[in-house]
Design an enzyme around this catalytic site. Sequence first.
Site, PDB file in Angstrom:
ATOM      1  N   CYS A   4       0.367 -59.080   3.345  1.00 41.88           N
ATOM      2  CA  CYS A   4       1.304 -58.671   2.288  1.00 41.88           C
ATOM      3  C   CYS A   4       2.736 -59.025   2.698  1.00 41.88           C
ATOM      4  O   CYS A   4       3.222 -58.590   3.744  1.00 41.88           O
ATOM      5  CB  CYS A   4       1.184 -57.168   2.040  1.00 41.88           C
ATOM      6  SG  CYS A   4       2.493 -56.531   0.991  1.00 41.88           S
ATOM      7  N   HIS A  99       7.085 -52.227  -6.171  1.00 42.03           N
ATOM      8  CA  HIS A  99       8.525 -52.410  -5.981  1.00 42.03           C
ATOM      9  C   HIS A  99       9.210 -52.220  -7.321  1.00 42.03           C
ATOM     10  O   HIS A  99       8.628 -52.482  -8.363  1.00 42.03           O
ATOM     11  CB  HIS A  99       8.846 -53.806  -5.415  1.00 42.03           C
ATOM     12  CG  HIS A  99       8.250 -54.919  -6.222  1.00 42.03           C
ATOM     13  ND1 HIS A  99       6.937 -55.302  -6.098  1.00 42.03           N
ATOM     14  CD2 HIS A  99       8.785 -55.700  -7.177  1.00 42.03           C
ATOM     15  CE1 HIS A  99       6.677 -56.283  -6.937  1.00 42.03           C
ATOM     16  NE2 HIS A  99       7.786 -56.545  -7.621  1.00 42.03           N
TER      17      HIS A  99
HETATM   18  P1  AMP Z   1       7.047 -59.067  -9.471  1.00 37.80           P
HETATM   19  O1  AMP Z   1       6.903 -60.270 -10.373  1.00 37.80           O
HETATM   20  O2  AMP Z   1       7.451 -57.835 -10.206  1.00 37.80           O
HETATM   21  O3  AMP Z   1       5.832 -58.886  -8.590  1.00 37.80           O
HETATM   22  O4  AMP Z   1       8.295 -59.380  -8.547  1.00 37.80           O
HETATM   23  C1  AMP Z   1       8.197 -59.981  -7.305  1.00 37.80           C
HETATM   24  C2  AMP Z   1       9.598 -60.373  -6.934  1.00 37.80           C
HETATM   25  O5  AMP Z   1       9.640 -60.615  -5.540  1.00 37.80           O
HETATM   26  C3  AMP Z   1      10.082 -61.658  -7.628  1.00 37.80           C
HETATM   27  O6  AMP Z   1      11.250 -61.352  -8.392  1.00 37.80           O
HETATM   28  C4  AMP Z   1      10.372 -62.604  -6.469  1.00 37.80           C
HETATM   29  O7  AMP Z   1      11.504 -63.403  -6.701  1.00 37.80           O
HETATM   30  C5  AMP Z   1      10.583 -61.628  -5.305  1.00 37.80           C
HETATM   31  N1  AMP Z   1      10.285 -62.163  -3.984  1.00 37.80           N
HETATM   32  C6  AMP Z   1       9.144 -62.754  -3.576  1.00 37.80           C
HETATM   33  N2  AMP Z   1       9.237 -63.068  -2.252  1.00 37.80           N
HETATM   34  C7  AMP Z   1      10.455 -62.654  -1.837  1.00 37.80           C
HETATM   35  C8  AMP Z   1      11.145 -62.688  -0.587  1.00 37.80           C
HETATM   36  N3  AMP Z   1      10.611 -63.227   0.515  1.00 37.80           N
HETATM   37  N4  AMP Z   1      12.387 -62.165  -0.519  1.00 37.80           N
HETATM   38  C9  AMP Z   1      12.954 -61.621  -1.619  1.00 37.80           C
HETATM   39  N5  AMP Z   1      12.356 -61.551  -2.832  1.00 37.80           N
HETATM   40  C10 AMP Z   1      11.127 -62.058  -2.928  1.00 37.80           C
END
Ligand code: AMP
Length: 110
Positions: A4, A99
Amino acid sequence: MSDCIFCKINQNQISASKIAENEFVYVIKDINPKAPIHYLIIPKKHIENLSHFEDFDSQVASAIILMSRDLSKKLKEPQDFKLIFNNGYSAGQRVFHSHAHFLAGKQMEE
Ligand code: AMP
């Protein structure tokens, strides 16, 4: 969980600068921001999404809300913000570790 990404960030196995944290949650900037300010408030405990919260996770749930309040206090006026949960794949969730998206910094009335 071992594979994860948000657990790995929490355990410093993947670098990301945490802009706030406490016993229950940590906060990072979203890598692909959808607003001038786009933070992710992430429980330290691996919980897939809101549908998987148990009654005994209530402290985690309240920590997300209270962290959003604290983040908003650090914003320039106005201190308005949106808090969004994408809960499940068809609701847009792509990272299956719960989140909240904290969005601020522009007109977002829609
Ligand atoms: P969700 O679509 O609600 O699952 O949001 C996941 C979010 O995580 C997206 O807005 C991505 O841009 C963000 N995300 C994924 N990997 C990273 C990372 N390594 N650092 C910061 N944000 C991330």
